[in-house]
Design a protein around this motif. Structure first.
Motif, mmCIF file in Angstrom:
data_model
loop_
_atom_site.group_PDB
_atom_site.id
_atom_site.type_symbol
_atom_site.label_atom_id
_atom_site.label_comp_id
_atom_site.label_asym_id
_atom_site.label_seq_id
_atom_site.Cartn_x
_atom_site.Cartn_y
_atom_site.Cartn_z
ATOM 1 N N ILE A 194 0.883 -1.211 0.063
ATOM 2 C CA ILE A 194 0.003 -0.177 0.104
ATOM 3 C C ILE A 194 0.825 1.135 0.069
ATOM 4 O O ILE A 194 1.839 1.231 0.592
ATOM 5 N N ALA A 195 0.507 2.203 -0.753
ATOM 6 C CA ALA A 195 1.439 3.359 -0.662
ATOM 7 C C ALA A 195 0.437 4.738 -0.858
ATOM 8 O O ALA A 195 -0.624 4.832 -1.727
ATOM 9 N N PHE A 196 0.503 5.491 -0.006
ATOM 10 C CA PHE A 196 -0.193 6.733 0.274
ATOM 11 C C PHE A 196 0.616 7.834 -0.444
ATOM 12 O O PHE A 196 1.742 8.202 -0.025
ATOM 13 N N VAL A 197 0.286 8.429 -1.805
ATOM 14 C CA VAL A 197 1.029 9.099 -2.681
ATOM 15 C C VAL A 197 0.476 10.510 -2.728
ATOM 16 O O VAL A 197 -0.637 10.802 -3.128
ATOM 17 N N GLY A 198 1.289 11.358 -2.663
ATOM 18 C CA GLY A 198 0.894 12.750 -2.645
ATOM 19 C C GLY A 198 1.241 13.158 -4.312
ATOM 20 O O GLY A 198 2.206 13.079 -5.007
ATOM 21 N N ALA A 199 -0.004 13.783 -4.730
ATOM 22 C CA ALA A 199 0.009 14.164 -6.238
ATOM 23 C C ALA A 199 0.676 15.652 -6.332
ATOM 24 O O ALA A 199 0.987 15.953 -7.592
ATOM 25 N N GLY A 200 1.090 16.448 -5.171
ATOM 26 C CA GLY A 200 1.430 17.670 -5.497
ATOM 27 C C GLY A 200 0.317 18.557 -5.745
ATOM 28 O O GLY A 200 -0.903 18.349 -5.682
ATOM 29 N N PRO A 201 0.654 19.898 -6.154
ATOM 30 C CA PRO A 201 -0.442 20.723 -6.264
ATOM 31 C C PRO A 201 -1.180 20.759 -7.685
ATOM 32 O O PRO A 201 -2.191 21.454 -7.781
ATOM 33 N N GLY A 202 -0.875 19.855 -8.413
ATOM 34 C CA GLY A 202 -1.873 19.541 -9.724
ATOM 35 C C GLY A 202 -1.119 19.429 -10.933
ATOM 36 O O GLY A 202 -1.447 18.492 -11.921
ATOM 37 N N SER A 226 -7.861 -4.637 1.860
ATOM 38 C CA SER A 226 -8.271 -5.809 0.879
ATOM 39 C C SER A 226 -7.485 -6.046 -0.091
ATOM 40 O O SER A 226 -6.942 -7.226 -0.619
ATOM 41 N N ALA A 227 -7.113 -4.983 -0.919
ATOM 42 C CA ALA A 227 -6.410 -5.099 -2.123
ATOM 43 C C ALA A 227 -4.829 -6.032 -1.686
ATOM 44 O O ALA A 227 -4.344 -6.851 -2.570
ATOM 45 N N ALA A 228 -4.270 -5.175 -0.883
ATOM 46 C CA ALA A 228 -3.006 -5.628 -0.519
ATOM 47 C C ALA A 228 -2.926 -7.248 -0.077
ATOM 48 O O ALA A 228 -2.149 -7.938 -0.398
ATOM 49 N N ARG A 229 -4.113 -7.515 0.794
ATOM 50 C CA ARG A 229 -4.217 -9.038 1.120
ATOM 51 C C ARG A 229 -4.314 -9.827 0.030
ATOM 52 O O ARG A 229 -4.180 -11.178 -0.131
ATOM 53 N N SER A 230 -4.951 -9.431 -1.266
ATOM 54 C CA SER A 230 -5.045 -10.087 -2.415
ATOM 55 C C SER A 230 -3.816 -10.211 -3.233
ATOM 56 O O SER A 230 -3.783 -10.654 -4.375
ATOM 57 N N GLY A 231 -2.812 -9.702 -2.775
ATOM 58 C CA GLY A 231 -1.369 -9.589 -3.504
ATOM 59 C C GLY A 231 -1.435 -8.512 -4.305
ATOM 60 O O GLY A 231 -0.467 -8.338 -5.402
ATOM 61 N N LEU A 232 -2.129 -7.367 -4.608
ATOM 62 C CA LEU A 232 -2.116 -6.300 -5.249
ATOM 63 C C LEU A 232 -1.448 -5.088 -4.670
ATOM 64 O O LEU A 232 -1.253 -4.931 -3.482
ATOM 65 N N ASN A 233 -0.616 -4.197 -5.472
ATOM 66 C CA ASN A 233 -0.140 -2.768 -5.055
ATOM 67 C C ASN A 233 -1.196 -1.923 -5.155
ATOM 68 O O ASN A 233 -1.653 -1.700 -6.357
ATOM 69 N N ALA A 234 -1.807 -1.190 -4.149
ATOM 70 C CA ALA A 234 -2.728 -0.543 -4.199
ATOM 71 C C ALA A 234 -1.945 0.980 -3.811
ATOM 72 O O ALA A 234 -1.182 1.055 -2.914
ATOM 73 N N VAL A 235 -2.644 2.154 -4.379
ATOM 74 C CA VAL A 235 -2.247 3.346 -4.223
ATOM 75 C C VAL A 235 -3.336 4.236 -3.748
ATOM 76 O O VAL A 235 -4.383 4.237 -4.349
ATOM 77 N N HIS A 236 -3.114 5.040 -2.842
ATOM 78 C CA HIS A 236 -4.272 6.087 -2.453
ATOM 79 C C HIS A 236 -3.634 7.319 -3.193
ATOM 80 O O HIS A 236 -2.609 7.925 -2.279
ATOM 81 N N LEU A 237 -4.076 7.968 -4.240
ATOM 82 C CA LEU A 237 -3.472 9.247 -4.752
ATOM 83 C C LEU A 237 -4.322 10.364 -4.143
ATOM 84 O O LEU A 237 -5.191 10.502 -4.127
ATOM 85 N N VAL A 238 -3.526 11.323 -3.316
ATOM 86 C CA VAL A 238 -4.258 12.572 -2.951
ATOM 87 C C VAL A 238 -3.480 13.877 -3.397
ATOM 88 O O VAL A 238 -2.283 13.745 -3.656
ATOM 89 N N ALA A 239 -4.379 14.900 -3.575
ATOM 90 C CA ALA A 239 -3.811 16.314 -3.747
ATOM 91 C C ALA A 239 -2.890 16.796 -2.797
ATOM 92 O O ALA A 239 -2.951 16.273 -1.415
ATOM 93 N N GLY A 240 -1.754 17.355 -3.063
ATOM 94 C CA GLY A 240 -0.729 17.704 -2.239
ATOM 95 C C GLY A 240 -0.032 16.896 -1.545
ATOM 96 O O GLY A 240 0.592 15.752 -2.386
#
Length: 526
Positions: A11-19, A78-92
């Protein structure tokens, strides 16, 4: 009995920056390219999502984040437990959002492997793009809930230096009232920036008393900058002051051909619209090309002259059909009509021997091409693979210099299908500020499939022959570079825009309002 080990996801929580997609960090890019599932916040601009999708895995799933932090965390786990690489992409930046902090806390309570990839905060990133420095003691925040703001602390921050806040446009009135209620001077300078770091970023400057009215019409997320630094925008604003900022520019080329031109236009602030006017098809009979390829392998030619990227592609596709590669060009010298064509040759691992240093055209190449010498050139034949509609100038000139020329049709050019109705209407009604023509055929075909550009559209052409064709079709040529190349054409348009801006700035206000000059440059002075 051997147990099959279940794959472990990430799992990765990724900052998208200002846009601006270009402000994604390398680590953020890598995480997104490797993702199986991307959950994105609605605050992430669509342009950035498009850029991410274009580089992501073809089977990657993109879904908007829905529900409370706990709900989003469950999707990721749930995605990680299924063997997937999951990303939550957030602004900033991820930790600039309280909801994301709660998601990270939920994931941390499990055994899932996770990381948090920082991003430039919206508040600080957009302030820089707006030309408002935040030096010394400063406060910046990406605000999700305006009711949580400590206005006393904000007032103190303004008094000590500078302040930048990323907020919803609908919360501007509440922020004004809160600042005034704690004694902030109503004349304090304020900047409001909408579509921060985007193609249509716009900043208005006013004061605490008046910024809500000044920002009327702004929607979505905006960035407020407050304090003395706002006054430095006149000298430091760079994003909105680029030469072609806000210009809608028509690029009548295919997406493959338009890449370099569109990138340069964007660097100058323009919004390019690519409209293919030509489609490339194989020759009706392949026999000529088959003989040409065999001749290359057998040493029949001293030179191959490429006059376009399409010609390079056509020859290499024919090579691939026969299982040949760059090694079979051994002993054959290559000339290219221009740098773009030369780059296409270099992409296949070959360095051209001749590229015109002056005018990049048939005449420019002929001026530097040596006459045939029977002693120095035991092989006296040249292969010229090109379009079916190409002129005879180059072949005739080579023949005059004593060379035998195999003038081979490598590909056919046909008129492309008309663009969508809204683009045709924009072309004819002046919806584009400029159009860039790179050949006579782009002029003929654009007029044929979409009609003539409006009289107020700036017409830029790459060279004299293209200018002649444009004039024949009743177009006024405004821009023509001294050197016929795509970079020089874009540079010439940018120079024209700067000169136009300076001319308009020097006009008296009444004369300016009556000026026939159109486009973003003119509108800034009205």
């Amino acid at each position: 009995m051997t147990r099959t080990r279940k794959p472990v996801g990430h799992i990765a929580f990724v900052g998208a920056g200002p846009g601006d997609p270009g402000l994604l960090t390398r680590r953020a890019h890598d995480a997104l390219v490797d993702a199986d599932q991307v959950v994105y916040d609605r605050g992430v601009p669509e342009s950035l999502l498009d850029a991410v999708r274009a580089q992501a895995r073809s089977d990657a799933q993109f879904t908007p984040a829905e529900g409370a932090p706990g709900d989003v965390a469950k999707v990721l786990i749930s995605a990680a437990r299924s063997g997937l690489n999951a990303v939550h992409l957030v602004a900033g930046d991820p930790f600039g959002h309280e909801s994301v902090v709660k998601e990270v806390q939920a994931v941390a309570r499990t055994a899932a492997h996770f990381e948090v990839v920082p991003g430039v905060s919206q508040a600080e990133g957009v302030a820089t793009y707006a030309g408002v420095p935040l030096p010394g003691v400063r406060t910046s925040a990406d605000v999700e809930d305006v009711t949580t703001l400590d206005f006393e602390a904000l007032a103190a921050a303004i008094g000590r230096g500078s302040l930048a806040l990323a907020v919803d446009a609908g919360d501007l009135a509440a922020i004004r009232d809160g600042l005034l209620a704690v004694g902030v001077d109503g004349t304090t300078a304020v900047g409001v920036t909408g579509d921060g770091t985007g193609e249509t970023q716009y900043t208005t400057t006013s004061t605490v008393d008046s910024f809500v009215a000044a920002a009327l019409g702004f929607t979505g997320r905006v960035v407020l900058t407050l304090g003395e630094s706002v006054g430095q925008r006149d000298r430091l604003s760079w994003w909105e002051n680029r030469p072609l900022y806000g210009w809608k520019v028509l690029v009548p080329r295919t997406k493959e051909q338009a890449g370099v031109m569109s990138a340069r236009l964007r660097a100058y602030g323009a919004i390019p619209c690519e409209v293919p006017t030509i489609a490339v098809e194989p020759p009706r009979t392949p026999a000529q090309m088959e003989r040409a390829v065999k001749g290359l392998v057998d040493g029949r030619y001293a030179w191959v002259i490429f006059t376009s990227v399409n010609a390079v592609r056509a020859v290499w596709e024919k090579f691939a059909e026969h299982g040949l590669d760059a090694r079979h060009f051994g002993g054959v010298k290559i000339a290219c009509i221009g740098e773009a064509t030369a780059d296409a040759v270099r992409a296949f691992g070959i360095q051209p021997e001749l590229i015109p240093a002056g005018e990049q055209s048939s005449e420019g190449l002929l001026a530097e091409f040596s006459p045939h010498d029977e002693i120095l050139d035991p092989v006296g034949r040249v292969l010229l693979p090109r379009a079916d509609i190409a002129t005879e100038t180059l072949a005739a000139g080579l023949t005059e210099r004593g060379w035998e020329v195999d003038d081979v049709t490598a590909y056919r050019t046909v008129r492309a299908a008309p663009p969508p109705a809204e683009i045709r209407d924009a072309i004819k009604s002046g919806g584009f500020d400029a159009v860039l023509f790179t050949s006579s055929s782009t002029v003929r075909n654009l007029v044929g499939i979409a009609g003539k550009p409006h009289a107020r559209t700036v017409v830029a052409v790459i060279g004299p022959k293209t200018a002649e064709t444009a004039t024949e079709f009743g177009l006024r040529v405004d821009v023509q570079p001294a050197h016929a190349s795509v970079p020089d054409l874009v540079e010439a348009l940018a120079t024209y825009a700067v000169e136009l801006r300076e001319k308009l700035a020097a006009m008296p206000a009444k004369q300016r309002r009556g000026s026939k000059v159109q486009g973003p440059t003119a509108l800034r002075f009205r």
